[in-house]
Motif scaffolding. Structure first.
Motif, PDB file in Angstrom:
ATOM      1  N   UNK A   1      28.110 -27.532  10.709  1.00 26.47           N
ATOM      2  CA  UNK A   1      27.964 -27.616   9.267  1.00 26.47           C
ATOM      3  C   UNK A   1      26.588 -27.059   8.912  1.00 26.47           C
ATOM      4  N   UNK A   2      26.546 -25.949   8.213  1.00 23.40           N
ATOM      5  CA  UNK A   2      25.261 -25.307   7.980  1.00 23.40           C
ATOM      6  C   UNK A   2      24.970 -25.185   6.484  1.00 23.40           C
ATOM      7  N   UNK A   3      23.837 -25.737   6.070  1.00 17.57           N
ATOM      8  CA  UNK A   3      23.498 -25.727   4.652  1.00 17.57           C
ATOM      9  C   UNK A   3      22.721 -24.460   4.291  1.00 17.57           C
ATOM     10  N   UNK A   4      22.753 -24.120   3.012  1.00 12.70           N
ATOM     11  CA  UNK A   4      21.995 -22.977   2.520  1.00 12.70           C
ATOM     12  C   UNK A   4      20.515 -23.195   2.826  1.00 12.70           C
ATOM     13  N   UNK A   5      20.084 -24.420   2.608  1.00 15.91           N
ATOM     14  CA  UNK A   5      18.683 -24.755   2.795  1.00 15.91           C
ATOM     15  C   UNK A   5      18.211 -24.522   4.231  1.00 15.91           C
TER      16      UNK A   5
END
Length: 446
Positions: A283-287
């Motif tokens: 799960x990879x966030x933009x941040x």
RNA sequence: GGCUGGGUAGCAAAAGGUCACUGCGCCGGAGUGCAUAUCCGGAAAUCCAGGUUCAAGUCCUGGCCCAGCCUCCA
């Protein structure tokens, strides 16, 4: 040049004809603000930003109205608020979560070169409009009250399922979830549900409660774009049930054939070949991505795929995007370049936003040495020419430059052992030197 | 099981008809003290089977495989 768009309603690509060329209206479903936005959330934001820019180019900046909502009423938000702020009263805790998450969302997508929409309505500021629409739907026989809930009576909608291409029968046959006992049909969706004192709620004719998911977009779109507007967008996963219910509610409430003339859906995103999920740990966030990559690299990488195609988000892809953009930019100062699409770029965009073809056109501009056309097209696409490596913020540039100067002195003295020793030393720190005709530059290796 | 999309070189990704676009990677050459950068050149692909067409990677049908939805996850 004629703009063609693929319409989920008709499953065909067709010329886009606005209802009013002086007021082209589009709506895109925005985030539910309970957590950091992930890279999958970024896809529709970037895709519809490009569409917004294209429409503004075609019809004029003042003649396009783009609405992207913020969903700030949701049980996931309630759960998060209770978890993060156990000492606060729930409404205050919810306000903390939604305010903090909305701010983070704005910062993240601004780094991706995304323009703000013209209106960014929130659910909480449109409760009266939702209540009003629900009252209309009950009065028209398209909704019913049951055990404190108000539900959309899907059987009352003549061609319910036309957007997603499924019939009521097959949905009932394929239903795998337990159906709430108060529903007349399994597909009936909740427009209003009761809130006990521990949950956020608003007064209504059906008691204190909160809206269901789909009615918010129906009400906000009506408020800001009218009963029928031009384009409605979102992720392909929203086609059913969200958009199906949303348009059913709006059409019944307004007695219109359509809610929006064109429905556009972006494809899903995978990470390194796998579905992105918290259980897989990918799960990879933009941040998080912005800590390693310039926002423009993320934007470019997103636009390398056609918006309706699935995209496999990979580090290798990001490296390629970074390399390509660096080649395009070539140290050019973008700040005083104009923003305009070169004809081949506009032609590619006009074909259902064929951004991979745009990339080909950009490469051809680069090869033709038409720098102004290349740079102005990149600017028009939302690229500002800034590839500042976010990882470089902790690097002592002066010290590196000093070592580079020492190495150049060693080379001038033909002390190649010393020169190579310095180069190796920097390489060990993750710094690669590049000798070129203009001198020596450096970059952080990936 | 039903619905909706998609399968093109090592990877990504275009295109009803020229030598079938482009980038990364790879191979060869130039380049540099060497290595990069940069430049020049090259090899390499249309999932399978039918159909429509003068012409199919492209349009249609079926199969196989993958993904999404039917579980308020973009």
């Amino acid at each position: 040049m004629e703009l063609k768009l693929y319409n989920t309603l008709t499953r065909k690509k067709a010329p886009f004809v606005p209802i009013d060329a002086n007021n082209v209206r589009m709506y895109a479903c925005g985030p539910t603000v309970y957590d950091f936005a992930h890279i999958g959330n970024a896809r529709p934001v970037i895709v519809f930003d490009v569409l917004y820019r294209l429409l503004r180019h075609i019809y004029g900046v003042g003649h396009v109205k783009y609405v992207r909502n913020i969903t700030d009423v949701d049980d996931k938000i309630n759960a998060r608020a209770a978890e993060e702020y156990p000492d606060l009263e729930l409404n205050a805790a919810v306000a903390e979560v939604t305010a903090k998450t909305t701010k983070q969302f704005h910062e993240d997508i601004a780094a991706l070169g995304v323009l703000p929409p013209d209106v960014e309505p929130t659910c909480t500021s449109h409760i009266p409009q939702m209540v009003e629409m629900i009252k209309v739907l009950i009065a028209k026989g398209n909704a019913y009250e049951a055990e404190g809930h108000v539900l959309l009576d899907t059987a009352s909608v003549p061609d319910y399922g036309s957007l997603s291409g499924r019939s009521l029968d097959e949905m009932i046959a394929g239903a795998r979830v337990e159906v709430a006992p108060y529903k007349r049909n399994p597909s009936d969706s909740v427009m209003w549900k009761p809130s006990d004192d521990s949950l956020p709620g608003w007064p209504s004719p059906w008691g204190r409660g909160r809206p269901g998911w789909h009615i918010e977009c129906s009400a906000m779109a009506k408020e800001h774009l009218g009963e029928v507007f031009d384009i409605h967008g979102g992720g392909i996963d929203l086609t059913f049930p969200h958009h199906e219910n949303e348009l059913a509610q709006s059409r019944c409430a307004h007695d219109t054939d359509v809610m929006a003339n064109v429905w556009m859906h972006n494809g899903f995103l995978q990470v390194e070949g796998d579905k992105m999920s918290k259980s897989l740990g990918n799960f990879v966030t933009i941040n998080e991505l912005l800590a390693d990559w310039p926002g423009e690299v993320l934007r470019y990488n997103m636009l390398r795929s056609h918006y309706r195609q699935p995209i496999d988000w990979t580090v290798k892809g990001l490296e390629e995007s970074a390399k390509t953009l660096a080649g395009f930019y070539g140290g050019e100062d973008f700040s005083k370049a104009e923003k305009s699409f070169a004809p081949p770029v506009l032609e590619a965009l006009s074909d259902d936003m064929n951004t991979p073809a745009v990339m080909t056109a950009l490469h051809q501009l680069a090869h033709s040495d038409d720098r102004p056309a290349l740079v102005s097209s990149l600017r028009a696409l939302g690229f500002a020419g800034d590839l500042t490596d976010p990882r470089a913020s902790g690097v002592d540039e002066a010290a590196i430059q000093q070592r580079i100067d020492q190495r150049l002195a060693a080379r001038a003295a033909k002390d190649f052992a010393e020169a190579d020793r310095i180069r190796d030393e920097l390489a060990a720190q993750g710094i690669a030197l590049k000798d070129g005709p203009e001198g020596t530059t450096w970059e952080l290796v990936r």
